[in-house]
Design a protein around this motif. Structure first.
Motif, PDB file in Angstrom:
ATOM      1  N   PRO A 145      -7.691   8.734  12.807  1.00 29.66           N
ATOM      2  CA  PRO A 145      -6.576   9.496  12.230  1.00 29.66           C
ATOM      3  C   PRO A 145      -6.309   9.027  10.800  1.00 29.66           C
ATOM      4  CG  PRO A 145      -6.034   8.652  14.425  1.00 29.66           C
ATOM      5  CD  PRO A 145      -7.276   7.962  13.993  1.00 29.66           C
ATOM      6  N   LYS A 146      -6.266   9.957   9.859  1.00 32.85           N
ATOM      7  CA  LYS A 146      -6.152   9.581   8.446  1.00 32.85           C
ATOM      8  C   LYS A 146      -4.878  10.117   7.822  1.00 32.85           C
ATOM      9  CE  LYS A 146      -8.413   7.618   4.936  1.00 32.85           C
ATOM     10  NZ  LYS A 146      -7.513   7.765   3.787  1.00 32.85           N
ATOM     11  N   GLY A 147      -3.995   9.200   7.461  1.00 27.85           N
ATOM     12  CA  GLY A 147      -2.775   9.578   6.768  1.00 27.85           C
ATOM     13  C   GLY A 147      -3.077   9.959   5.326  1.00 27.85           C
ATOM     14  N   PHE A 148      -2.207  10.773   4.749  1.00 22.94           N
ATOM     15  CA  PHE A 148      -2.531  11.308   3.424  1.00 22.94           C
ATOM     16  C   PHE A 148      -1.936  10.533   2.261  1.00 22.94           C
ATOM     17  CE2 PHE A 148      -5.146  14.349   5.110  1.00 22.94           C
ATOM     18  CZ  PHE A 148      -5.621  15.236   4.145  1.00 22.94           C
ATOM     19  N   GLY A 180      -3.082   2.034  -6.776  1.00 23.28           N
ATOM     20  CA  GLY A 180      -1.971   1.083  -6.847  1.00 23.28           C
ATOM     21  C   GLY A 180      -1.267   0.919  -5.514  1.00 23.28           C
ATOM     22  N   PRO A 181       0.058   1.076  -5.502  1.00 26.33           N
ATOM     23  CA  PRO A 181       0.821   0.900  -4.258  1.00 26.33           C
ATOM     24  C   PRO A 181       0.786   2.125  -3.347  1.00 26.33           C
ATOM     25  CG  PRO A 181       2.313   1.462  -6.028  1.00 26.33           C
ATOM     26  CD  PRO A 181       0.946   1.324  -6.657  1.00 26.33           C
ATOM     27  N   ASN A 182       0.275   3.253  -3.844  1.00 24.36           N
ATOM     28  CA  ASN A 182       0.365   4.519  -3.109  1.00 24.36           C
ATOM     29  C   ASN A 182      -0.480   4.564  -1.844  1.00 24.36           C
ATOM     30  OD1 ASN A 182       2.138   5.674  -5.029  1.00 24.36           O
ATOM     31  ND2 ASN A 182       0.406   6.154  -6.352  1.00 24.36           N
ATOM     32  N   ALA A 183      -1.466   3.672  -1.741  1.00 24.39           N
ATOM     33  CA  ALA A 183      -2.344   3.666  -0.563  1.00 24.39           C
ATOM     34  C   ALA A 183      -1.872   2.662   0.485  1.00 24.39           C
ATOM     35  CB  ALA A 183      -3.781   3.358  -0.980  1.00 24.39           C
ATOM     36  N   PRO A 185      -1.172  -0.787   0.464  1.00 25.20           N
ATOM     37  CA  PRO A 185      -1.970  -1.998   0.624  1.00 25.20           C
ATOM     38  C   PRO A 185      -1.259  -3.052   1.454  1.00 25.20           C
ATOM     39  CG  PRO A 185      -1.015  -1.885  -1.589  1.00 25.20           C
ATOM     40  CD  PRO A 185      -0.693  -0.586  -0.907  1.00 25.20           C
ATOM     41  N   PRO A 186      -2.054  -3.967   2.075  1.00 24.65           N
ATOM     42  CA  PRO A 186      -3.482  -4.200   1.844  1.00 24.65           C
ATOM     43  C   PRO A 186      -4.351  -3.093   2.433  1.00 24.65           C
ATOM     44  CG  PRO A 186      -2.692  -5.641   3.586  1.00 24.65           C
ATOM     45  CD  PRO A 186      -1.486  -4.962   3.020  1.00 24.65           C
ATOM     46  N   MET A 187      -5.268  -2.632   1.638  1.00 16.57           N
ATOM     47  CA  MET A 187      -6.077  -1.473   1.955  1.00 16.57           C
ATOM     48  C   MET A 187      -7.481  -1.862   2.408  1.00 16.57           C
ATOM     49  SD  MET A 187      -6.780  -0.241  -2.000  1.00 16.57           S
ATOM     50  CE  MET A 187      -5.073  -0.407  -2.516  1.00 16.57           C
ATOM     51  N   VAL A 188      -8.169  -0.886   2.963  1.00 13.28           N
ATOM     52  CA  VAL A 188      -9.602  -0.998   3.209  1.00 13.28           C
ATOM     53  C   VAL A 188     -10.260   0.074   2.340  1.00 13.28           C
ATOM     54  CG1 VAL A 188     -11.476  -0.859   4.895  1.00 13.28           C
ATOM     55  CG2 VAL A 188      -9.263  -1.809   5.566  1.00 13.28           C
ATOM     56  N   VAL A 189     -11.288  -0.301   1.612  1.00 15.57           N
ATOM     57  CA  VAL A 189     -11.928   0.609   0.675  1.00 15.57           C
ATOM     58  C   VAL A 189     -13.297   1.014   1.209  1.00 15.57           C
ATOM     59  CG1 VAL A 189     -12.690   0.950  -1.710  1.00 15.57           C
ATOM     60  CG2 VAL A 189     -10.729  -0.544  -1.227  1.00 15.57           C
ATOM     61  N   GLY A 190     -13.450   2.295   1.494  1.00 22.25           N
ATOM     62  CA  GLY A 190     -14.734   2.829   1.932  1.00 22.25           C
ATOM     63  C   GLY A 190     -15.454   3.455   0.746  1.00 22.25           C
ATOM     64  N   VAL A 265     -20.811   8.807  -6.324  1.00 25.26           N
ATOM     65  CA  VAL A 265     -20.056   7.701  -5.714  1.00 25.26           C
ATOM     66  C   VAL A 265     -18.746   8.258  -5.164  1.00 25.26           C
ATOM     67  CG1 VAL A 265     -18.970   5.453  -6.067  1.00 25.26           C
ATOM     68  CG2 VAL A 265     -21.040   6.046  -7.343  1.00 25.26           C
ATOM     69  N   GLY A 266     -18.546   8.101  -3.862  1.00 20.24           N
ATOM     70  CA  GLY A 266     -17.289   8.507  -3.242  1.00 20.24           C
ATOM     71  C   GLY A 266     -16.485   7.280  -2.853  1.00 20.24           C
ATOM     72  N   ILE A 267     -15.187   7.322  -3.091  1.00 17.39           N
ATOM     73  CA  ILE A 267     -14.303   6.221  -2.695  1.00 17.39           C
ATOM     74  C   ILE A 267     -13.187   6.795  -1.833  1.00 17.39           C
ATOM     75  CG2 ILE A 267     -12.708   4.418  -3.450  1.00 17.39           C
ATOM     76  CD1 ILE A 267     -15.165   5.506  -5.986  1.00 17.39           C
ATOM     77  N   ASN A 268     -13.090   6.304  -0.606  1.00 18.93           N
ATOM     78  CA  ASN A 268     -12.027   6.738   0.302  1.00 18.93           C
ATOM     79  C   ASN A 268     -11.238   5.491   0.703  1.00 18.93           C
ATOM     80  OD1 ASN A 268     -11.657   8.206   3.562  1.00 18.93           O
ATOM     81  ND2 ASN A 268     -10.670   8.858   1.687  1.00 18.93           N
ATOM     82  N   ILE A 269      -9.982   5.461   0.319  1.00 12.10           N
ATOM     83  CA  ILE A 269      -9.142   4.292   0.575  1.00 12.10           C
ATOM     84  C   ILE A 269      -8.300   4.535   1.824  1.00 12.10           C
ATOM     85  CG2 ILE A 269      -7.281   2.854  -0.360  1.00 12.10           C
ATOM     86  CD1 ILE A 269      -8.332   3.589  -3.162  1.00 12.10           C
ATOM     87  N   CYS A 270      -8.134   3.501   2.637  1.00  8.16           N
ATOM     88  CA  CYS A 270      -7.260   3.616   3.796  1.00  8.16           C
ATOM     89  C   CYS A 270      -6.195   2.528   3.749  1.00  8.16           C
ATOM     90  CB  CYS A 270      -8.040   3.528   5.105  1.00  8.16           C
ATOM     91  SG  CYS A 270      -7.109   4.195   6.515  1.00  8.16           S
TER      92      CYS A 270
END
Length: 281
Positions: A145-148, A180-183, A185-190, A265-270
């Motif tokens: 499940p991926k929050g926006f 920045g703070p919008n994701a 964090p602490p985030m996981v970077v795919g 290059v794709g970056i998807n942050i969670c």
């Protein structure tokens, strides 16, 4: 030997996975979050991480979602070529599992039926489903499940081959800085490197579902994951975006062959919960 899997079993499994993923942190993420508390150097950062831990414990104990944004259901389905699906349409069975999980599990319904008209579907369907055919007689299902808040921080960079690995590093850091703070964090970077415009994005999303304790089997990719984690944590964004050492818990990278003229290059942050659950039936 052909093995039959009935759609009713698929629906039941998806329902259970949607509910579990939204209420309990996966074991690998739970371990990473606990380790982050010890690694964080900032007093405020430590306080935020402790608050996040409290939230996770309350969610588990009281069976309430670990985040109010229970996300759009992203599902990766690996179907063994010796599997015969019986009882109805596979995609309908998957979406029915999502519907039951979100309705019966009292999870927030966040999906709208049209991106412009924006009428809520009221059951969080349809899911985003990625299929692949593999060898064997089993079906591996990953629900993420991926929050926006974090999804909106995603980026795709169509680099030139001459940009090379330094261009890739710059793209990853640019995406994280802009987030920045919008994701949360602490985030996981795919990260997905190679393929085409859409392939690198799907790889970046899939990379988020990798067990946090696993690193890439490709030596240079493993080194890149470690280097980028260090550089991201040197940015000082920190837990909650309020400063500190632990901005990211992991950087997971997948690669794929590409065209001689391209370097996608794709970056998807969670966010810090990085919900993912895997089952095989």
């Amino acid at each position: 030997m052909i093995r039959t899997i009935r759609t009713e079993e698929i629906t039941k499994t998806i329902k259970e996975m949607c509910i579990e993923a939204n209420h309990y942190l996966s074991k690998d993420m739970d371990k990473a979050m606990k380790e982050a508390v010890d690694k964080e150097e900032s007093p405020l950062g430590k306080q935020i991480l402790h608050q996040l831990q409290d939230n996770l414990q309350i969610a588990g104990a009281d069976t309430i979602p670990i985040c109010q944004d229970t996300g759009m259901a992203v599902i990766f389905v690996e179907v063994g070529q010796d599997v015969h699906i019986e009882g109805g349409d596979l995609e309908a069975a998957i979406n029915e599992g999502v519907r039951q999980g979100y309705v019966d599990g009292f999870l927030r319904k966040s999906v709208v039926s049209d991106p412009i008209i924006r009428e809520n579907t009221k059951d969080n369907t349809p899911a985003i489903i990625h299929y692949s055919i593999v060898s064997g007689d089993k079906m591996k299902i990953t629900v993420a499940p991926k929050g926006f808040g974090s999804e909106n921080m995603s980026r795709v960079f169509m680099l030139k081959p001459a940009d090379g690995i330094e261009g890739v590093k710059n793209a990853i850091l640019t995406a994280v800085k802009d987030a920045g703070p919008n994701a949360c964090p602490p985030m996981v970077v795919g990260v997905g490197i190679g393929g085409t415009f859409e392939k690198c994005a799907i790889m970046a999303k899939h990379a988020l579902t990798r067990n946090m304790e696993e690193r890439s089997a490709i030596p240079y990719v493993k080194e890149l994951e470690e280097e980028m984690l260090q550089k991201i944590n040197d940015l000082g964004i920190g837990p909650g975006g309020l400063g500190g050492r632990i901005t990211a818990l992991a950087v997971n990278i997948e690669t794929y062959p590409t065209h001689i003229a391209g370097l996608p290059v794709g970056i998807n942050i969670c966010c810090h919960v990085n919900r993912h659950i895997v089952r095989t039936i």
